[in-house]
Scaffold this motif. Structure first.
Motif, PDB file in Angstrom:
ATOM      1  N   ARG A 235       0.844  -1.199   0.000  1.00  0.00           N
ATOM      2  CA  ARG A 235       0.000   0.000   0.000  1.00  0.00           C
ATOM      3  C   ARG A 235       0.879   1.249   0.000  1.00  0.00           C
ATOM      4  O   ARG A 235       0.659   2.180  -0.775  1.00  0.00           O
ATOM      5  N   THR A 236       1.899   1.273   0.845  1.00  0.00           N
ATOM      6  CA  THR A 236       2.814   2.417   0.899  1.00  0.00           C
ATOM      7  C   THR A 236       3.490   2.630  -0.452  1.00  0.00           C
ATOM      8  O   THR A 236       3.622   3.760  -0.919  1.00  0.00           O
ATOM      9  N   PHE A 237       3.910   1.549  -1.104  1.00  0.00           N
ATOM     10  CA  PHE A 237       4.563   1.652  -2.411  1.00  0.00           C
ATOM     11  C   PHE A 237       3.641   2.328  -3.425  1.00  0.00           C
ATOM     12  O   PHE A 237       4.024   3.297  -4.076  1.00  0.00           O
ATOM     13  N   TYR A 238       2.417   1.852  -3.574  1.00  0.00           N
ATOM     14  CA  TYR A 238       1.499   2.386  -4.578  1.00  0.00           C
ATOM     15  C   TYR A 238       0.984   3.779  -4.224  1.00  0.00           C
ATOM     16  O   TYR A 238       0.758   4.603  -5.111  1.00  0.00           O
TER      17      TYR A 238
ATOM     18  N   PHE B 285       2.222   6.297  -7.162  1.00  0.00           N
ATOM     19  CA  PHE B 285       1.117   6.710  -8.032  1.00  0.00           C
ATOM     20  C   PHE B 285       0.065   7.580  -7.359  1.00  0.00           C
ATOM     21  O   PHE B 285      -0.836   8.081  -8.023  1.00  0.00           O
ATOM     22  N   GLY B 286       0.111   7.713  -6.037  1.00  0.00           N
ATOM     23  CA  GLY B 286      -0.894   8.496  -5.338  1.00  0.00           C
ATOM     24  C   GLY B 286      -2.250   7.819  -5.235  1.00  0.00           C
ATOM     25  O   GLY B 286      -3.272   8.473  -5.024  1.00  0.00           O
ATOM     26  N   TRP B 287      -2.284   6.489  -5.366  1.00  0.00           N
ATOM     27  CA  TRP B 287      -3.550   5.758  -5.296  1.00  0.00           C
ATOM     28  C   TRP B 287      -4.094   5.789  -3.870  1.00  0.00           C
ATOM     29  O   TRP B 287      -3.335   5.832  -2.897  1.00  0.00           O
TER      30      TRP B 287
ATOM     31  N   ALA C 260     -14.060  -3.148   5.950  1.00  0.00           N
ATOM     32  CA  ALA C 260     -14.383  -3.564   7.323  1.00  0.00           C
ATOM     33  C   ALA C 260     -13.163  -4.225   7.965  1.00  0.00           C
ATOM     34  O   ALA C 260     -12.069  -3.677   7.920  1.00  0.00           O
ATOM     35  N   ASP C 261     -13.352  -5.399   8.550  1.00  0.00           N
ATOM     36  CA  ASP C 261     -12.244  -6.112   9.197  1.00  0.00           C
ATOM     37  C   ASP C 261     -11.548  -7.086   8.261  1.00  0.00           C
ATOM     38  O   ASP C 261     -10.648  -7.820   8.674  1.00  0.00           O
ATOM     39  N   ASN C 262     -11.967  -7.116   7.011  1.00  0.00           N
ATOM     40  CA  ASN C 262     -11.376  -8.032   6.031  1.00  0.00           C
ATOM     41  C   ASN C 262      -9.993  -7.540   5.619  1.00  0.00           C
ATOM     42  O   ASN C 262      -9.782  -6.348   5.472  1.00  0.00           O
ATOM     43  N   PRO C 263      -9.060  -8.451   5.378  1.00  0.00           N
ATOM     44  CA  PRO C 263      -7.758  -8.041   4.849  1.00  0.00           C
ATOM     45  C   PRO C 263      -7.858  -7.819   3.334  1.00  0.00           C
ATOM     46  O   PRO C 263      -7.260  -8.530   2.533  1.00  0.00           O
ATOM     47  N   TYR C 264      -8.649  -6.839   2.944  1.00  0.00           N
ATOM     48  CA  TYR C 264      -8.915  -6.542   1.529  1.00  0.00           C
ATOM     49  C   TYR C 264      -9.132  -5.042   1.422  1.00  0.00           C
ATOM     50  O   TYR C 264      -9.977  -4.480   2.120  1.00  0.00           O
ATOM     51  N   TRP C 265      -8.346  -4.386   0.586  1.00  0.00           N
ATOM     52  CA  TRP C 265      -8.416  -2.942   0.418  1.00  0.00           C
ATOM     53  C   TRP C 265      -8.833  -2.614  -1.007  1.00  0.00           C
ATOM     54  O   TRP C 265      -8.220  -3.096  -1.963  1.00  0.00           O
ATOM     55  N   LEU C 266      -9.861  -1.791  -1.173  1.00  0.00           N
ATOM     56  CA  LEU C 266     -10.219  -1.300  -2.492  1.00  0.00           C
ATOM     57  C   LEU C 266      -9.234  -0.208  -2.877  1.00  0.00           C
ATOM     58  O   LEU C 266      -8.802   0.573  -2.024  1.00  0.00           O
ATOM     59  N   ILE C 267      -8.888  -0.160  -4.144  1.00  0.00           N
ATOM     60  CA  ILE C 267      -7.932   0.827  -4.646  1.00  0.00           C
ATOM     61  C   ILE C 267      -8.644   1.746  -5.621  1.00  0.00           C
ATOM     62  O   ILE C 267      -9.251   1.279  -6.593  1.00  0.00           O
ATOM     63  N   GLN C 268      -8.549   3.043  -5.370  1.00  0.00           N
ATOM     64  CA  GLN C 268      -9.046   4.029  -6.330  1.00  0.00           C
ATOM     65  C   GLN C 268      -7.823   4.624  -7.016  1.00  0.00           C
ATOM     66  O   GLN C 268      -6.961   5.223  -6.375  1.00  0.00           O
ATOM     67  N   THR C 269      -7.757   4.420  -8.352  1.00  0.00           N
ATOM     68  CA  THR C 269      -6.581   4.851  -9.106  1.00  0.00           C
ATOM     69  C   THR C 269      -6.715   6.250  -9.678  1.00  0.00           C
ATOM     70  O   THR C 269      -5.750   6.776 -10.216  1.00  0.00           O
TER      71      THR C 269
ATOM     72  N   ALA D 163      10.845   6.967  -9.441  1.00  0.00           N
ATOM     73  CA  ALA D 163       9.996   6.884  -8.250  1.00  0.00           C
ATOM     74  C   ALA D 163       9.829   5.435  -7.794  1.00  0.00           C
ATOM     75  O   ALA D 163       9.795   5.157  -6.586  1.00  0.00           O
ATOM     76  N   VAL D 164       9.732   4.508  -8.738  1.00  0.00           N
ATOM     77  CA  VAL D 164       9.610   3.078  -8.404  1.00  0.00           C
ATOM     78  C   VAL D 164      10.834   2.627  -7.613  1.00  0.00           C
ATOM     79  O   VAL D 164      10.712   1.975  -6.564  1.00  0.00           O
TER      80      VAL D 164
END
Length: 126
Positions: free
Chosen positions: A18-21, A25-27, A33-42, A84-85
């Motif tokens: 998450r920190t990398f992206y 890219f500023g995503w 919720a408590d799920n280990p799943y993050w939605l990404i808005q690009t 940046a990468v």
């Protein structure tokens, strides 16, 4: 015609990914919720959004053959983004190359070993 509508990034260390992206890219990431799943808005406009999820298995070796559909990201400055990468802990694995009459392409690996492309549009590319 069916079109891609979502992508997933699998990560051994989701916080590091998450920190990398966010850095490169500023995503934006929103945990479900408590799920280990993050939605990404690009971003806004044309393109697709995705998600980040924990990897279920070992991280790909650097010399592993392609085993997925790589996501290619449209960038305004290929050299700036490859820089940046590397600053954010990723690797450039295929340096800048021309896709004639389309643009400039490079392939990189994120901090989790995932391969992705960067494309700078340039119809003059040769």
């Amino acid at each position: 015609m069916p079109r891609p509508v979502h992508f997933e990034i699998h990560a051994t260390n989701p916080d590091r990914a998450r920190t990398f992206y966010e850095t490169v890219f500023g995503w934006a990431f929103v945990r479900l919720a408590d799920n280990p799943y993050w939605l990404i808005q690009t971003g806004d406009g044309p393109g697709i959004d995705g998600a980040l999820t924990p990897r279920l298995g070992v991280e790909p070796a650097l010399d592993a053959p392609m085993a997925a559909f790589p996501l290619t990201i449209d960038v305004p400055d290929l050299d700036g983004f490859t820089n940046a990468v590397t600053i954010a802990g990723g690797l450039v694995v295929v340096t800048r190359s021309a896709v004639p009459a389309v643009g400039w392409l490079a392939y990189c690996r994120d901090t989790e070993g995932n391969l992705f492309g960067l494309m700078q549009t340039d119809i003059e590319a040769r």
